[in-house]
Design a protein around this motif. Sequence first.
Motif, PDB file in Angstrom:
ATOM      1  N   TRP A  55       0.834  -1.203   0.000  1.00 41.43           N
ATOM      2  CA  TRP A  55       0.000   0.000   0.000  1.00 41.43           C
ATOM      3  C   TRP A  55       0.871   1.256   0.000  1.00 41.43           C
ATOM      4  CZ3 TRP A  55      -2.175  -3.456   3.935  1.00 41.43           C
ATOM      5  CH2 TRP A  55      -3.471  -3.897   3.653  1.00 41.43           C
ATOM      6  N   ASN A 110      -2.727  -1.780   9.365  1.00 38.35           N
ATOM      7  CA  ASN A 110      -3.739  -1.548   8.334  1.00 38.35           C
ATOM      8  C   ASN A 110      -4.497  -2.826   8.016  1.00 38.35           C
ATOM      9  OD1 ASN A 110      -2.957   1.326   7.004  1.00 38.35           O
ATOM     10  ND2 ASN A 110      -1.113   0.233   7.657  1.00 38.35           N
ATOM     11  N   GLN A 112      -7.963  -4.255   5.462  1.00 32.39           N
ATOM     12  CA  GLN A 112      -8.897  -3.929   4.387  1.00 32.39           C
ATOM     13  C   GLN A 112      -9.826  -5.111   4.141  1.00 32.39           C
ATOM     14  OE1 GLN A 112      -7.824  -4.066   0.123  1.00 32.39           O
ATOM     15  NE2 GLN A 112      -8.493  -1.926   0.001  1.00 32.39           N
ATOM     16  N   LEU A 136     -16.027  -1.583   0.366  1.00 35.73           N
ATOM     17  CA  LEU A 136     -14.720  -1.734   1.010  1.00 35.73           C
ATOM     18  C   LEU A 136     -14.725  -1.054   2.367  1.00 35.73           C
ATOM     19  CD1 LEU A 136     -12.830   1.103   0.959  1.00 35.73           C
ATOM     20  CD2 LEU A 136     -12.777   0.563  -1.462  1.00 35.73           C
ATOM     21  N   VAL A 138     -11.513   0.133   5.035  1.00 35.43           N
ATOM     22  CA  VAL A 138     -10.078   0.205   5.300  1.00 35.43           C
ATOM     23  C   VAL A 138      -9.861   0.888   6.647  1.00 35.43           C
ATOM     24  CG1 VAL A 138      -7.847   1.032   4.479  1.00 35.43           C
ATOM     25  CG2 VAL A 138      -9.593   0.336   2.828  1.00 35.43           C
ATOM     26  N   SER A 152     -10.727   5.299   9.709  1.00 35.67           N
ATOM     27  CA  SER A 152     -11.393   4.267   8.922  1.00 35.67           C
ATOM     28  C   SER A 152     -12.169   4.892   7.784  1.00 35.67           C
ATOM     29  CB  SER A 152     -12.339   3.450   9.817  1.00 35.67           C
ATOM     30  OG  SER A 152     -13.111   2.559   9.048  1.00 35.67           O
ATOM     31  N   SER A 257      -3.355   0.343  -3.468  1.00 31.03           N
ATOM     32  CA  SER A 257      -2.813  -0.962  -3.102  1.00 31.03           C
ATOM     33  C   SER A 257      -2.435  -1.742  -4.352  1.00 31.03           C
ATOM     34  CB  SER A 257      -3.822  -1.761  -2.274  1.00 31.03           C
ATOM     35  OG  SER A 257      -4.942  -2.115  -3.041  1.00 31.03           O
TER      36      SER A 257
END
Length: 269
Positions: A55, A110, A112, A136, A138, A152, A257
């Motif tokens: 990322w 992190n 995801q 999504l 993250v 977030s 990413s």
Amino acid sequence: MKISLVLPLLTVFLLILAPSVVSQSKKEIRKAKRAERKANTQKHRSPLMIYPVYWGIQDTRTSPGIYRVFGGGAAIRTQKNGPKYILEHNGQFNFGLGLPNFDNGALQYNTQFLFETYYLRHFKSNLALGIHGSGLQVSRITPALSNSSFASDAAFGLGPAGRWSTNMTIFKKTTEVSITAAMPIISYVNRVPEFGLSFSGTNSFIAPIGRFNKFSFRIDAKRKFKKSNENTINYFYRWEYYGMEEFEGLHNLRVASHQIGFHLWIKKN
């Protein structure tokens, strides 16, 4: 019975019977077409696959620099290929650890979660167009930042998608190479924390292109698995990006990413 009476009665009988015969004929045709579509539709699934992830993350509300994050991911994919369409589902979870590009930066954790669906109709022999839906979430956790340690982003979007594919010879073996791209035109976004002195709360909004931008890009190279005539092995590279500006450009968010790996497509029917 006189023939003058038989002919009118026979005519009436045929008129009554004709719609039933036509209806039965149409029903048989539809049944045959469904059977043909089913016979020409292939279902595939991929077992759990594991791959590396990198990322590049910039969120200027919580840090001044860009975080370089390395980690891994796991995903499951399913695909249905019909005579006229492609239906594909993809679910994945990624995890990584990273440090910023400036001195004395704190370690960041992190995660995801990503789920997406593609529905594509064959437009030409090597081109399919359709829609793409995705969701999504993250999360970025930086314990050293105390009350600002958690950030977030969650987004759900819908928009167009396309896939171009062709066959070519790679290392003396026929390989189907495809490029898939998708971008939502409208998204629902939830940001935690909402900007403020305490960096607390949430901020939710509907975002068109321009306020929230997301793009998915994937390259697949698929070839027959050496021990099977029905199953294939697929090598892939994926680039996933989203970003936006908040408060008239005062705060920037950029998350990109990179994923690379391979998996099997196993035929289900």
